[in-house]
Structure formats: C-alpha cells, structure tokens
Design an enzyme around this catalytic site. Structure first.
Site, short mmCIF file in Angstrom:
data_model
loop_
_atom_site.label_atom_id
_atom_site.label_comp_id
_atom_site.label_asym_id
_atom_site.label_seq_id
_atom_site.Cartn_x
_atom_site.Cartn_y
_atom_site.Cartn_z
N ARG A 1 0.83 -1.21 0.00
CA ARG A 1 0.00 0.00 0.00
C ARG A 1 0.86 1.26 0.00
O ARG A 1 0.55 2.26 -0.66
CB ARG A 1 -0.94 0.00 1.23
CG ARG A 1 -1.96 1.12 1.20
CD ARG A 1 -3.01 0.97 2.29
NE ARG A 1 -2.44 1.17 3.62
CZ ARG A 1 -3.14 1.07 4.74
NH1 ARG A 1 -4.43 0.76 4.72
NH2 ARG A 1 -2.57 1.27 5.93
N LYS B 1 -2.70 7.02 0.90
CA LYS B 1 -2.53 7.37 2.32
C LYS B 1 -1.50 8.50 2.36
O LYS B 1 -0.31 8.28 2.59
CB LYS B 1 -2.10 6.13 3.11
CG LYS B 1 -2.37 6.25 4.59
CD LYS B 1 -2.31 4.92 5.28
CE LYS B 1 -2.29 5.04 6.79
NZ LYS B 1 -3.42 5.74 7.38
N GLU C 1 -16.28 6.07 4.79
CA GLU C 1 -15.44 5.58 5.88
C GLU C 1 -15.49 6.59 7.01
O GLU C 1 -16.35 7.47 7.02
CB GLU C 1 -14.00 5.34 5.41
CG GLU C 1 -13.30 6.55 4.85
CD GLU C 1 -11.83 6.32 4.49
OE1 GLU C 1 -11.21 5.39 5.01
OE2 GLU C 1 -11.31 7.11 3.68
N1 PMP Z 1 -9.36 4.96 6.72
C1 PMP Z 1 -8.48 5.95 6.94
C2 PMP Z 1 -8.77 7.31 6.43
C3 PMP Z 1 -7.29 5.69 7.69
O1 PMP Z 1 -6.41 6.67 7.90
C4 PMP Z 1 -7.06 4.39 8.18
C5 PMP Z 1 -5.80 4.06 8.92
N2 PMP Z 1 -5.68 4.75 10.14
C6 PMP Z 1 -8.03 3.39 7.94
C7 PMP Z 1 -9.16 3.72 7.18
C8 PMP Z 1 -7.85 1.99 8.45
O2 PMP Z 1 -6.80 1.35 7.74
P1 PMP Z 1 -5.90 0.21 8.39
O3 PMP Z 1 -6.80 -0.89 8.76
O4 PMP Z 1 -4.93 -0.16 7.33
O5 PMP Z 1 -5.24 0.83 9.59
#
Ligand code: PMP
Length: 296
Positions: free
Chosen positions: A53, A152, A185
């Site tokens: 990622r 990200k 989200e």
């Molecule tokens: N959405 C956003 C905007 C995030 O920044 C994150 C990570 N903190 C997630 C979802 C969750 O991702 P992960 O399970 O890879 O931590």
C-alpha cells in the site's frame, strides 16, 4: 528505559535528534505518504500488505522511494528491533524531501524516509464493551478525482476537519460522506455494517482507504462462510443496520452503537462484532508476520 531510536534517511538516531528540514515538502505542503503498522508478539502484522500500500500510494503521487520493498521492510522490522519492541505501533513516513519554496517537486532531490516505532496506546476497554457513539461529519470526503482517499497521503486535512467535528461532538470518530452522498469511511477507520444477514462495507473506489484491517476482516468473514458485500452504503443503511463496527490498525474492531442520535440495532455491541473481533485477535497470533530480530 533506553532512549527511543528513530530511523531517519538511513540512520537510527535518538528521538531528540530526529529532525527533517523546514524546506521538506512534506512539512511545507503535505507532499508525501505514510503507513500505520502494528507488531504483535515479535512479528509485524501483514507487513507485506502495508509495504504494498505504501508503494501504491507513492506511485499514485509519482514519488520514487529510492529503496526496494525488501529494504523498506527491513527498515520497519529493524525499527522495532533496535527499540527492543515485540509489540509496537509503527509509523513509516516518506515525504518528497527538501526543496525550494514553490509547489513543484522538481526541486526535491531525494525523499525523506522516517520510521518511528513505539509503544502502542490502546483504546480503553469500555469502548469495546459499550461501543462508540458518533456523528456524520459535514466535511465531504475528498473527491476520488481530486485526492483519492486510497492514497494514504501526508495531506490529512480532509480527515482532520472531520475529526474536529467528531471532537466537538465528544466522539472519537465521525462518519464521512463522499461527493455523491454515500457513506465511505471514518476519519481514520473503515466501517462495516451487519444488515439483513450480510456483512457490508463501502467499496474503496467510492472514496475509502483500503484498510489492512478491513481486508483481514473481509478474509475472516468469507472464511466463516458469511455473506459479504462491498457495495454502496447510504445513511439509511447505517441507521437501519443491526450492527456496525469500525476497523483500523490501532483500533482493531470497535463497535458503534449510535450514529446521529439513532440507536444501531439494540444499542449494544452485537454477536457478529464479537465473533469477528475474536477471530481478528486470533489472526494476530499467527506466526506468518515478518519476524523482528531478537523478538520472534
Ligand atoms: N481509513 C483511513 C482514512 C485511515 O487513515 C485508516 C488508517 N488509520 C483506515 C481507514 C484503516 O486502515 P488500516 O486498517 O490499514 O489501519
């Protein structure tokens, strides 16, 4: 306790000497990418997925990280090893690097790579026992065609503006809606619903980060034979769900019991959440993660 050592551009330095230039475009413009990663019991959980990622995010912004995936993985595991950490929260950051004032990245000759490994600050147990109450943020999630939430990126202002709304409402999270009005989200977590016998999460293409915890939960649910769907989610779906929970590296799975003053299900963490949290915690004990020297 020994002083924390931070990886900065090829060297481990004590935390009070870990510095980057004020001309770094990560600082000036939020031009860069990052990862939040976790280690359990001497192994880095799903490191390959996080590295993938990270490189996908870098590719999306046209940033050459200058290290191979193997070298980058070693940066992460070594950051834990030199700090004698078997359990950790790890922040891997790459910025465009130092350059001139001015937006163009052409003046940035090499990226800045930083890795911080430290103790994980766990959420209070009461959140898992009683569930979270939250609100929908009025701040629209970044448009997919502006800054795709699948990147990200170091530019988290969109999320921060929604987080300020969450803080003001006395909640640790807020639901985010995309430009077409669908729920995508939260500010730092993905969302799941259990509704009419199916586990549902919004698809990443609508404007959500492809969370590693989300991916793990999808795999576990499919492995249990649960009907799973990645499909558009509206606030109607949220308000009328039997169960809801959030997923994220730090949070793992957290139940949501109230959104915008509507009780979700019976207002208590539900059986699907409990079953999937237990399965997730079992999954973190598996020994397929990247071993940390001296810890695994
Ligand atoms: N959405 C956003 C905007 C995030 O920044 C994150 C990570 N903190 C997630 C979802 C969750 O991702 P992960 O399970 O890879 O931590």
């Amino acid at each position: 306790m020994a002083e924390q050592l931070i990886y900065v551009n090829g060297k481990f330095v004590p935390r009070d000497q870990a510095c980057v230039s004020v001309f770094d475009h990560g600082f000036l413009y939020g031009d860069g990418v990052f990862e939040g990663i976790r280690a359990y019991n001497g192994r880095v959980f799903r490191l390959k997925d996080h590295i993938e990622r990270f490189y996908d995010s870098a590719a999306a912004i046209g940033l050459d990280l200058g290290l191979s995936r193997e070298e980058m993985s070693d940066v992460v595991t070594e950051s834990c090893a030199v700090n004698d950490l078997a359990n950790a929260y790890i922040r891997l950051v790459a910025s465009r690097g130092a350059g001139d004032l001015g937006l163009s990245p052409k003046s940035c000759k090499k990226p800045t790579i930083v890795c911080i490994a430290g103790q994980i600050a766990l959420y209070p147990q009461s959140l898992y026992d009683n569930g979270l109450e939250m609100v929908t943020a009025s701040t629209t999630r970044n448009f997919v065609n502006s800054l795709n939430p699948r990147v990200k990126s170091l530019n988290y202002l969109n999320n921060i503006l929604a987080k300020i709304e969450a803080d003001r409402a006395g909640s640790m999270e807020a639901l985010m809606i995309n430009d077409t009005g669908y729920v995508v989200e939260c500010t730092g977590d993905n969302i799941f619903l259990w509704r009419h016998g199916r586990l549902i999460t919004p698809p990443a293409w609508m404007g959500a980060l492809e969370g590693i915890t989300r991916k793990t939960v999808l795999e576990l649910a499919r492995g249990m034979g649960l009907p799973v769907a990645e499909e558009p989610v509206s606030r109607f779906d949220v308000y009328s769900a039997e169960e809801m929970f959030l997923t994220g590296t730090a949070a793992e799975l957290i139940p949501v019991v109230n959104v915008d003053a509507r009780k979700i299900g019976d207002g208590k963490p539900g059986p699907m959440f409990k079953k999937l949290l237990e399965a997730f915690r079992e999954r973190t004990k598996e020994t397929d993660g990247a071993a940390i020297r001296g810890q695994a």
